[in-house]
Design a protein around this motif. Sequence first.
Motif, mmCIF file in Angstrom:
data_model
loop_
_atom_site.group_PDB
_atom_site.id
_atom_site.type_symbol
_atom_site.label_atom_id
_atom_site.label_comp_id
_atom_site.label_asym_id
_atom_site.label_seq_id
_atom_site.Cartn_x
_atom_site.Cartn_y
_atom_site.Cartn_z
ATOM 1 N N SER A 1 64.890 87.763 79.073
ATOM 2 C CA SER A 1 65.317 87.524 79.972
ATOM 3 C C SER A 1 67.051 87.455 79.909
ATOM 4 C CB SER A 1 64.895 86.186 80.642
ATOM 5 O OG SER A 1 65.283 85.225 79.857
ATOM 6 N N THR A 2 67.464 86.959 78.435
ATOM 7 C CA THR A 2 68.543 86.929 78.264
ATOM 8 C C THR A 2 69.231 88.241 78.245
ATOM 9 O OG1 THR A 2 68.132 84.832 77.091
ATOM 10 C CG2 THR A 2 70.529 85.796 76.598
ATOM 11 N N LEU A 3 68.541 89.146 77.618
ATOM 12 C CA LEU A 3 69.003 90.221 77.420
ATOM 13 C C LEU A 3 69.050 91.133 78.942
ATOM 14 C CD1 LEU A 3 69.638 92.829 75.637
ATOM 15 C CD2 LEU A 3 67.438 93.278 75.861
ATOM 16 N N ASN A 4 68.153 90.912 79.916
ATOM 17 C CA ASN A 4 68.419 91.600 81.056
ATOM 18 C C ASN A 4 69.399 91.046 81.993
ATOM 19 O OD1 ASN A 4 65.922 92.898 80.589
ATOM 20 N ND2 ASN A 4 64.517 91.464 81.504
ATOM 21 N N ARG A 5 69.738 89.573 81.722
ATOM 22 C CA ARG A 5 70.842 89.013 82.343
ATOM 23 C C ARG A 5 72.105 89.795 82.012
ATOM 24 N NH1 ARG A 5 71.501 83.014 81.026
ATOM 25 N NH2 ARG A 5 72.621 83.987 79.330
ATOM 26 N N GLY A 6 72.308 90.082 80.642
ATOM 27 C CA GLY A 6 73.407 90.580 80.314
ATOM 28 C C GLY A 6 73.530 92.004 81.079
ATOM 29 N N ILE A 7 72.529 92.519 81.125
ATOM 30 C CA ILE A 7 72.493 94.153 81.520
ATOM 31 C C ILE A 7 72.977 94.038 83.147
ATOM 32 C CG2 ILE A 7 71.218 96.132 82.380
ATOM 33 C CD1 ILE A 7 69.520 95.611 79.637
ATOM 34 N N ARG A 8 72.293 93.044 83.690
ATOM 35 C CA ARG A 8 72.563 92.817 85.247
ATOM 36 C C ARG A 8 74.065 92.600 85.404
ATOM 37 N NH1 ARG A 8 68.525 89.320 86.132
ATOM 38 N NH2 ARG A 8 69.750 87.447 85.783
ATOM 39 N N GLU A 9 74.785 91.670 84.515
ATOM 40 C CA GLU A 9 76.122 91.233 84.718
ATOM 41 C C GLU A 9 76.882 92.585 84.558
ATOM 42 O OE1 GLU A 9 76.828 87.698 82.239
ATOM 43 O OE2 GLU A 9 75.364 86.518 83.813
ATOM 44 N N ALA A 10 76.500 93.265 83.591
ATOM 45 C CA ALA A 10 77.455 94.582 83.276
ATOM 46 C C ALA A 10 77.435 95.462 84.459
ATOM 47 C CB ALA A 10 76.822 95.218 82.121
ATOM 48 N N LYS A 11 76.217 95.432 85.379
ATOM 49 C CA LYS A 11 76.197 96.286 86.499
ATOM 50 C C LYS A 11 77.345 95.868 87.541
ATOM 51 C CE LYS A 11 71.547 97.902 86.085
ATOM 52 N NZ LYS A 11 70.260 97.841 86.416
#
Lengths: 308, 299
Positions: free
Chosen positions: B289-299
């Motif tokens: 979930s932490t990793l997904n959050r990072g990817i989401r913010e990068a978008k």
Amino acid sequence: MKRPPNLEGRAGANAVASKGRLRANTWLLARRFSQLSILTLFLIGPWFDIWPVRGNLSSSRVIDVLPLTDPYVLIQSVFAGHSPESTAITGALIVLLFYLLVGGRVYCSWVCPVNMVTDAAHWLRERTGISGASQLSRTTRYWLLGATFILASVTGVIAWETVNPVSMLHRGLIFGMGMSWLVVAAVFLLDFLVSRRGWCSHLCPVGAFYSLLGFHSIVRVRADARESCDDCMDCFMVCPEQRVIRPSLKGADRGIGPVITSPNCTNCGRCIDVCAKNVFRFGSRFRNYANDAKSREHSNPSSGVEVL
Amino acid sequence: MHTRSPAKQRSAPNPASRRRFLLDSARTAGGVALFSLGIGLYARQSTSQPPQALRPPGALDENSFTGACIRCGLCVRDCPYDTLKLATLDEPIATGTPYFTARDVPCEMCDDIPCVVACPTGALDHGLDNIDDARMGLAVLIDEENCLNFQGLRCDVCYRICPVIDEAITLELRANTRSGKHALFIPTVHSDRCTGCGKCERACVLEKAAIKVLPLQLAKGELGHHYRWGWKEKDRAGSSLVAPDRRHRFNLPEGQRYDYAHEGLIFDGIGNDPDASGNGSPFGDDPLSTLNRGIREAK
């Protein structure tokens, strides 16, 4: 005229002729016996692991009880700024008292191991016919004595002990010599080649210190039978402190008593040995009258030693 | 009674003899002064104690010792292990004074300290009644390049032989960067316990010892007298001495704090992060979930 280096011409020949070899060397032999016994007492420990005395002449413990300390080295230590423990002070007082009574420089001729070195050098000097008086002043030792105290207080080190041939020889014989023999050899060569009786009678501040203790000492050599002196000069020739004999031997006319009172007399007794006329003997400093008969009133001149 | 010698009875000495007397005295004094200068300089130099020569237990500091020791050798005689020697003229230490060489014969640290008892002058301080308080020198592990323990081996001989083991010498762990996975056991000397007996130097297995006992004045540094260790002063006073202790304030967003002890950043408002699990941490229980959050913010 130069004295020929043969036995017959040497000082003491007359005494040997009249008294025999043994009686003409009594005190010399006694002195050697004393010097060697004291040295042996110190050496028995390291040699045979029996310990009559531990330490050396600077400080020792006799039979594990009696402390003895050289007062001269202790005073230097005080000058260097140290307050010694009571053992050393007690030891020094005992030694001090002894020499105050028997004569300070008895240390020089009856105890000090360097005496054998300088006597040997002197003997060789005579045998090889090297002549001439010492160019050194006899007061040099007192200057040196003062200098050793000043050096101790200036450097904070017992400076004299770093070079003192007296303690170095004794310590070396007992604890191991290392290169210290060089200093002893230097003293030997000084007395042999450079200066007649140079070390003990002119330079050594240890002897100078002990002479100060002997100012009023009781045991003295006396020229009680001085009227029988035949001016052979033998006593003068053998005396390491040649000035000390003359006043008492030749001073009857000037009102001087027969006791050799100079603190520089080492009580070696060699003058007693070599005198064929038995002029000298050991005695006390008392009854020192210019009138010889009175001086001898209560003593027994034939015994050689006066009972104190 | 004694009669004064004629020389003393003489009155008014003539000027020529007085001049000669003064000249002779000056000559003698000059000679003695020159000679004394030599002895004095030599004696001063002799107080520079060479590092391989150690004094017996209780010895005063070197400057006082050379003024207090009368070179009698009683300490040498009473040493049961023949450790002590008296210096001879050719040795680079004050002539006649006692010393020992740790690499040859170290001090065995007798409980009754017979050498100190024997000393008549107190050059060996009679106040020393516990041999553990002796400070004959200080062991220094001087050659780390050759010490086996520094190479990662378990020699430990200096540590094992030490009469004050685990106090005067301890083994401190350090990572072995050469192997990458082992430990180094570093022999570490503690000056508050090391007596300088020299047994470690004697026992060192190398051709020449890597650990050596040095005289204290060589081995020890000294703190500037005005220096204070802040943390020790604070401990002693119970609080900070310079200013009242005040909690440092981070410039953190609303609802966030910082814990000094161990927790780190703390979120006071629970659930303000949609992906957080609700325990106040920015990191969810599920690492993804932490990793997904990072990817989401990068978008």
